[in-house]
Design a protein around this motif. Structure first.
Motif, PDB file in Angstrom:
ATOM      1  N   GLY A   1     -41.719  12.883 -36.673  1.00  0.00           N
ATOM      2  CA  GLY A   1     -42.828  13.181 -35.759  1.00  0.00           C
ATOM      3  C   GLY A   1     -44.079  12.407 -36.134  1.00  0.00           C
ATOM      4  N   ASP A   2     -45.183  13.123 -36.255  1.00  0.00           N
ATOM      5  CA  ASP A   2     -46.472  12.464 -36.484  1.00  0.00           C
ATOM      6  C   ASP A   2     -46.648  12.161 -37.979  1.00  0.00           C
ATOM      7  OD1 ASP A   2     -48.888  11.333 -36.089  1.00  0.00           O
ATOM      8  OD2 ASP A   2     -49.874  13.133 -35.301  1.00  0.00           O
ATOM      9  N   THR A   3     -45.777  11.300 -38.490  1.00  0.00           N
ATOM     10  CA  THR A   3     -45.665  11.088 -39.940  1.00  0.00           C
ATOM     11  C   THR A   3     -46.917  10.501 -40.587  1.00  0.00           C
ATOM     12  OG1 THR A   3     -44.601   9.013 -39.341  1.00  0.00           O
ATOM     13  CG2 THR A   3     -43.159  10.822 -39.991  1.00  0.00           C
ATOM     14  N   ASP A   4     -47.593   9.569 -39.891  1.00  0.00           N
ATOM     15  CA  ASP A   4     -48.787   8.974 -40.522  1.00  0.00           C
ATOM     16  C   ASP A   4     -49.864  10.029 -40.705  1.00  0.00           C
ATOM     17  OD1 ASP A   4     -49.300   9.092 -37.743  1.00  0.00           O
ATOM     18  OD2 ASP A   4     -50.781   7.480 -37.867  1.00  0.00           O
ATOM     19  N   THR A   5     -50.039  10.827 -39.685  1.00  0.00           N
ATOM     20  CA  THR A   5     -51.131  11.802 -39.683  1.00  0.00           C
ATOM     21  C   THR A   5     -50.847  12.973 -40.623  1.00  0.00           C
ATOM     22  OG1 THR A   5     -51.645  11.117 -37.458  1.00  0.00           O
ATOM     23  CG2 THR A   5     -52.505  13.268 -38.147  1.00  0.00           C
ATOM     24  N   ILE A   6     -49.612  13.440 -40.641  1.00  0.00           N
ATOM     25  CA  ILE A   6     -49.284  14.567 -41.529  1.00  0.00           C
ATOM     26  C   ILE A   6     -49.336  14.098 -42.991  1.00  0.00           C
ATOM     27  CG2 ILE A   6     -47.542  16.313 -42.119  1.00  0.00           C
ATOM     28  CD1 ILE A   6     -46.653  16.185 -39.147  1.00  0.00           C
TER      29      ILE A   6
ATOM     30  N   VAL B   1     -42.928   4.824 -39.476  1.00  0.00           N
ATOM     31  CA  VAL B   1     -41.931   5.684 -38.815  1.00  0.00           C
ATOM     32  C   VAL B   1     -42.594   6.726 -37.908  1.00  0.00           C
ATOM     33  CG1 VAL B   1     -40.091   5.313 -40.488  1.00  0.00           C
ATOM     34  CG2 VAL B   1     -41.762   7.130 -40.928  1.00  0.00           C
ATOM     35  N   GLU B   2     -43.869   6.532 -37.564  1.00  0.00           N
ATOM     36  CA  GLU B   2     -44.547   7.504 -36.693  1.00  0.00           C
ATOM     37  C   GLU B   2     -43.787   7.623 -35.369  1.00  0.00           C
ATOM     38  OE1 GLU B   2     -48.432   6.561 -35.122  1.00  0.00           O
ATOM     39  OE2 GLU B   2     -48.922   8.676 -34.824  1.00  0.00           O
ATOM     40  N   GLY B   3     -43.536   8.854 -34.962  1.00  0.00           N
ATOM     41  CA  GLY B   3     -42.879   9.093 -33.679  1.00  0.00           C
ATOM     42  C   GLY B   3     -41.358   9.196 -33.775  1.00  0.00           C
TER      43      GLY B   3
ATOM     44  N   ASP C   1     -55.418   4.597 -37.002  1.00  0.00           N
ATOM     45  CA  ASP C   1     -56.623   5.297 -36.527  1.00  0.00           C
ATOM     46  C   ASP C   1     -57.086   6.410 -37.476  1.00  0.00           C
ATOM     47  OD1 ASP C   1     -54.236   6.668 -35.852  1.00  0.00           O
ATOM     48  OD2 ASP C   1     -55.189   7.685 -34.161  1.00  0.00           O
ATOM     49  N   ASP C   2     -56.131   7.057 -38.159  1.00  0.00           N
ATOM     50  CA  ASP C   2     -56.490   8.164 -39.064  1.00  0.00           C
ATOM     51  C   ASP C   2     -57.495   7.693 -40.116  1.00  0.00           C
ATOM     52  OD1 ASP C   2     -53.704   8.214 -38.028  1.00  0.00           O
ATOM     53  OD2 ASP C   2     -53.675  10.236 -38.876  1.00  0.00           O
ATOM     54  N   THR C   3     -57.204   6.519 -40.706  1.00  0.00           N
ATOM     55  CA  THR C   3     -58.080   5.958 -41.729  1.00  0.00           C
ATOM     56  C   THR C   3     -59.327   5.344 -41.102  1.00  0.00           C
ATOM     57  OG1 THR C   3     -56.177   5.537 -43.145  1.00  0.00           O
ATOM     58  CG2 THR C   3     -58.182   4.265 -43.616  1.00  0.00           C
TER      59      THR C   3
HETATM   60 MG    MG Z   1     -50.319   9.947 -36.115  1.00  0.00          MG
END
Ligand code: MG
Ligand code: F2R
Ligand code: MG
Ligand code: MG
Length: 305
Positions: free
Chosen positions: A253-258, A23-25, A54-56
């Motif tokens: 929003g930036d769900t993967d990163t947060i 659900v990123e974005g 990319d975070d991982t």
């Molecule tokens: Mg992200």
């Protein structure tokens, strides 16, 4: 500091990334209307396989360099990011251009400086810094220097460098804590902030009730917004990994990163068992990938002792 918490940190980070990625974005209303409450989304994500991003991928690169060199060698880090680059992992647009430049043998330092005015202040430096905190948890000054170095390979803006320092400090705090007072956690970080942007965000976070303030900081790619929100997601739910990443994902929003950043802090505090088996089981090629991430966590633990 136990090996279990090192594992909890890197696995919690990777699982947070992969759980937030679908659900990123999207904005919070859309996520709610499609999937219901975020805690239900986390209990049963809408995809069978949770793919990391990319975070991982970049956190793995940071850990690999720390394991091989014992410190952040900026040239080696840039080369490792270039070698590990996988265009399907959803990188930031500036990061993508920079990684192509590294692979093409261009002057990546100059490229990083001129990528955006003042360099990038995207959250890409903070999203991958957890291994630095694990490696140097016993030496906070050194940890802050190495965190800055790990940012500079791609992110030269002072906000991004501060974001990496603060995220490393948050992981270190959680890793060492025996109990967690959210106010003391946020004040510790506020006192370490060096940029106006983070000082403002963290001052506000310290002054207002958690539930009132966490909606104020933003969920975009700018480091001072999403990093503060990630800290709040943990501070609001220090005893629960699923609640921590659900709070992150539910804001949109930036769900993967947060979720990755908050999940890494939560795992560092609670240990590996706090990361639900069901999510670990759905993590792509879980045996191979989580095993590799766990091996890196164990090596960082040994090196830090
Ligand atoms: Mg992200
Ligand atoms: N980029 C994404 N996600 C969008 C696409 C994924 C989508 N789900 C898909 O299907 O493909 N995610 C990843 O990017 C973020 C980390 O970004 P990083 O590494 O910091 O990249 P970059 O490009 O350096 O910065 C991100 C953006 O921030 C703005 N920005 C940065 N510095 C700026 C400056 N000085 N002035 C103005 N704007 C600046 C730009 O818009 C950059 O593109 C994570 O979310 C990761 O998951
Ligand atoms: Mg330990
Ligand atoms: Mg990502």
């Amino acid at each position: 500091m136990t090996e279990d918490r090192y594992l909890g940190c890197l696995v919690g980070h990777a699982v947070g990334d992969a759980t937030g990625a679908p659900v990123e974005g999207l904005d919070a209303r859309l996520i709610y209307s499609q999937f219901g409450r975020a805690i239900e989304y986390v209990a049963n994500p809408p995809v069978e396989t949770l793919c990391y991003t990319d975070d991982t991928q970049m956190s793995i690169g940071v850990a690999e360099v720390l394991v091989e060199f014992g410190h952040i060698d900026e040239d080696a880090l840039a080369t490792t990011f270039g070698n590990n680059y996988d265009p399907d992992r959803g990188y930031g647009q500036g990061a993508r251009r920079l990684l192509h430049a590294i692979r093409d043998g261009e002057d990546w330092r100059e490229f990083a400086r001129t990528l955006f005015p003042g360099g990038s202040y995207g959250n890409g430096a903070a999203m991958r810094v957890a291994p630095v905190a694990l490696r140097f948890a016993d030496d906070p000054e050194r940890m802050m220097q190495e965190a800055s170095a790990s940012a500079r390979a791609t992110h030269t803006h002072e906000i991004a460098i501060d974001s990496a320092r603060l995220m490393a400090a948050a992981v270190r705090y959680a890793l060492r804590a025996t109990s967690l007072d959210p106010q003391a956690f946020l004040e510790h970080l506020r006192d370490l902030a060096t940029t106006d942007e983070f000082q403002w965000q963290l001052n506000t976070a310290c002054k207002l009730p958690l539930e009132d303030s966490y909606v104020m900081f933003g969920t975009g790619l700018e480091a001072h917004r999403s990093v503060t929100t990630a800290l709040m997601c943990f501070a609001m739910n220090p005893e629960s990994y699923p609640d921590t990443i659900a709070t992150a994902i539910g804001r949109g929003g930036d769900t993967d990163t947060i979720a990755a950043m908050a999940g890494g802090i939560s795992g560092a505090y609670l240990g590996l068992d706090a990361v639900p088996q069901e999510l670990r089981h759905r993590f792509e090629r879980q045996a191979k990938d989580l095993e590799y991430i766990s091996t890196l966590a164990r090596k960082l633990y040994s090196a830090s002792q």
